[in-house]
Design an enzyme around this catalytic site. Structure first.
Site, PDB file in Angstrom:
ATOM      1  N   LYS A  77     -20.874  -7.386  29.743  1.00 50.97           N
ATOM      2  CA  LYS A  77     -20.423  -6.028  29.431  1.00 50.97           C
ATOM      3  C   LYS A  77     -18.961  -5.857  29.820  1.00 50.97           C
ATOM      4  O   LYS A  77     -18.532  -6.321  30.884  1.00 50.97           O
ATOM      5  CB  LYS A  77     -21.300  -5.025  30.188  1.00 50.97           C
ATOM      6  CG  LYS A  77     -20.997  -3.553  29.912  1.00 50.97           C
ATOM      7  CD  LYS A  77     -21.951  -2.665  30.697  1.00 50.97           C
ATOM      8  CE  LYS A  77     -21.684  -1.188  30.475  1.00 50.97           C
ATOM      9  NZ  LYS A  77     -22.625  -0.331  31.238  1.00 50.97           N
ATOM     10  N   SER A 153     -24.807   3.145  28.351  1.00 50.56           N
ATOM     11  CA  SER A 153     -23.484   2.694  27.952  1.00 50.56           C
ATOM     12  C   SER A 153     -23.410   1.202  27.618  1.00 50.56           C
ATOM     13  O   SER A 153     -22.416   0.729  27.075  1.00 50.56           O
ATOM     14  CB  SER A 153     -22.489   2.992  29.086  1.00 50.56           C
ATOM     15  OG  SER A 153     -22.822   2.263  30.265  1.00 50.56           O
ATOM     16  N   SER A 177     -28.192   3.083  31.649  1.00 54.10           N
ATOM     17  CA  SER A 177     -27.332   2.332  30.741  1.00 54.10           C
ATOM     18  C   SER A 177     -27.836   0.943  30.364  1.00 54.10           C
ATOM     19  O   SER A 177     -27.309   0.332  29.437  1.00 54.10           O
ATOM     20  CB  SER A 177     -25.918   2.208  31.334  1.00 54.10           C
ATOM     21  OG  SER A 177     -25.260   3.442  31.293  1.00 54.10           O
TER      22      SER A 177
END
Length: 484
Positions: A77, A153, A177
């Site tokens: 990420k 996210s 997330s």
């Protein structure tokens, strides 16, 4: 040849076995991953920065015995994790020229496991949305339906796994997330117990303990294998997760017999309001499945003051957003301008700057009190089964960080993420398990257990996976027109 023919159908442990046996080389597997990204990423926009050259060097150097996941392509990420010498932009224009000086502790552990670090995945700026559509990179599109959100996210990671770019990808979870995008994309996502994985060397914790590192995966066993590779405190960590790692590790624990569990299920939000009928129906179906597997199932929910939880988490996130921008400003030698961050990030950071220290201390006390209340609930129940997300995958733009009304944005965010944040506040392990579909879109159900009982969550998830396999529903090139 198997890796070339059906690369996207193998999980990480399956690819590692091919490489270990010599049936495929790490270089062949990597090229299959690169080819898939190059073909489909322009449509999905899951990967925002590639590391092809360094990944090829890593793959060429892989040798048998280099680690349990040696040679497996892996994405990380673009937030919360650093790779030395590479850019981590945090989904933000303000971080676009940030180059990491060192590896994160968890990056070092990924390398030790033999993973080949292939690139960075798209993320909402600073992890502040349950959608992944940063202005700097644009929206990630759901492989099941390009008009739908992947959640957030860690939406880029979930989409990359669902689309078969990689079998597993790093993710972080400060309010859902990992679990929300896993639900939206039909893949598996575990948020481990607080401090199960380290945040070092730059930080001791994320968002005052709300946030956790782990991964989004194709299979439960991959999640367990990755947790085996990364768990445990590093020297100097402020605290550690309870020492409840099963003998032989999390992966080995999946094969242990599953005794009947006391499972509570909940189909409404903490304040009693309803969710989308398809989501509530998925939970009821999951409860019926688990009862059929021999577990003791009843409808029950903990007494959680939803408004108190909302206020506390808003305060903690505001304070940490302001602090993150301050630290970045120090490193950049100048403050952020309003044009360099999303409107919601700007408003939330300004709110954080105005908060008195006493209010942050009160918020931390609130989440600790919530942990006591949830802990008491778990003395009567082994598992709590809930929706992951309050609706099927949303149309793109539903939770938009370009909004200039923070109050309205936060209410919308919390309405959809009502079931995930409580487990960040209390630190307990929770996972989203792919379970149902509504009009072709995936829906996950969430299972949570007491603090430290990550193995219990993984074992139950594996039992659901065996009883209701979701691999056939993944939108691989062989099964979905979207990314054929």
């Amino acid at each position: 040849m198997a890796a070339f023919t059906h690369y996207e159908r193998h999980d990480a442990l399956g690819l590692a076995a091919l490489i270990r046996s010599g049936e495929s080389s790490a270089a062949e597997v990597l090229e299959a991953a690169i080819a898939r990204i190059e073909t489909h990423n322009p449509t999905i926009n899951a990967v925002v920065h590639t590391l092809h050259d360094s990944a090829r060097r890593q793959a060429a150097a892989v040798r048998p015995g280099d680690g349990p996941l040696a040679g497996v392509p892996f994405l990380v990420k673009d937030s919360g994790l650093q790779i030395a010498g590479e850019r981590t932009s945090n989904g933000s224009r303000f971080w676009r020229d940030h180059i990491a000086a060192t590896d994160s502790t968890i990056t070092q552990r990924y390398r030790r496991a033999g993973l080949v670090l292939l690139g960075f995945t798209n993320t909402a700026e600073m992890g502040l949305a349950c959608e992944t559509a940063p202005a700097v990179y644009g929206p990630t599109r759901n492989p099941h339906d390009l008009s739908r959100s992947v959640g957030g996210s860690s939406g880029g990671s979930a989409a990359a796994v669902a689309a078969g770019f990689v079998p597993a990808a790093h993710a972080t979870d400060g309010g859902g997330s990992i679990r929300i995008p896993s639900s939206c994309c039909g893949v598996f996502g575990l948020k481990p117990t607080r401090a199960r994985n380290p945040f070092g060397p730059d930080f001791g914790e994320g968002w005052n303990g709300l946030s956790a590192h782990h991964a989004i995966t194709r299979s439960v066993r991959d999640s367990a294998a990755l947790l085996d590779a990364t768990h445990g405190p590093a020297a100097g960590d402020p605290y550690a997760a309870p020492a409840t790692v099963p003998e032989g590790g999390f992966l080995r624990a999946l094969s242990a017999p599953q005794a009947p569990l006391r499972i509570a299920f909940q189909t409404v939000r903490h304040d009693g309001t309803a969710v989308h009928p398809a989501v509530a129906g998925a939970v009821r179906d999951a409860a019926a499945l688990l009862a059929g597997l021999g577990h003791h199932v009843e409808e029950a929910r903990p007494a959680i003051d939803a408004d108190t939880l909302k206020r506390a988490t808003r305060t903690i996130v505001a304070a940490n957003t302001a602090q993150a921008l301050r630290l970045r400003a120090q490193a950049a030698g100048r403050p952020a301008s309003e044009e360099e961050v999303e409107p919601i990030t700007w408003l939330w950071s300004r709110e954080g700057e105005r908060l008195p220290a006493q209010q942050l201390a009160e918020a931390i006390g609130t989440i600790h009190a919530l942990a006591r209340r949830l802990g008491a609930f778990f003395e009567r129940h082994d598992i709590l089964l809930t929706p992951t997300f309050s609706a099927p995958p949303l149309p793109l733009g539903t939770v938009d960080m370009q909004s200039r009304d923070l109050d309205a944005y936060y209410e919308r965010l919390r309405s959809y993420s009502a079931f995930t944040t409580i487990y960040n506040a209390t630190g307990v392990p929770a996972a989203s398990v792919p379970f149902a579909r509504h009009e072709g879109l995936p829906i996950g159900v969430q299972i949570a257990a007491p603090l430290g009982h990550d193995a219990r969550v993984l074992r139950l998830a594996a039992q659901i996976e065996q009883a209701r396999p979701w691999e056939r529903d993944l939108p691989t090139g062989a099964t979905r027109e979207v990314i054929r």
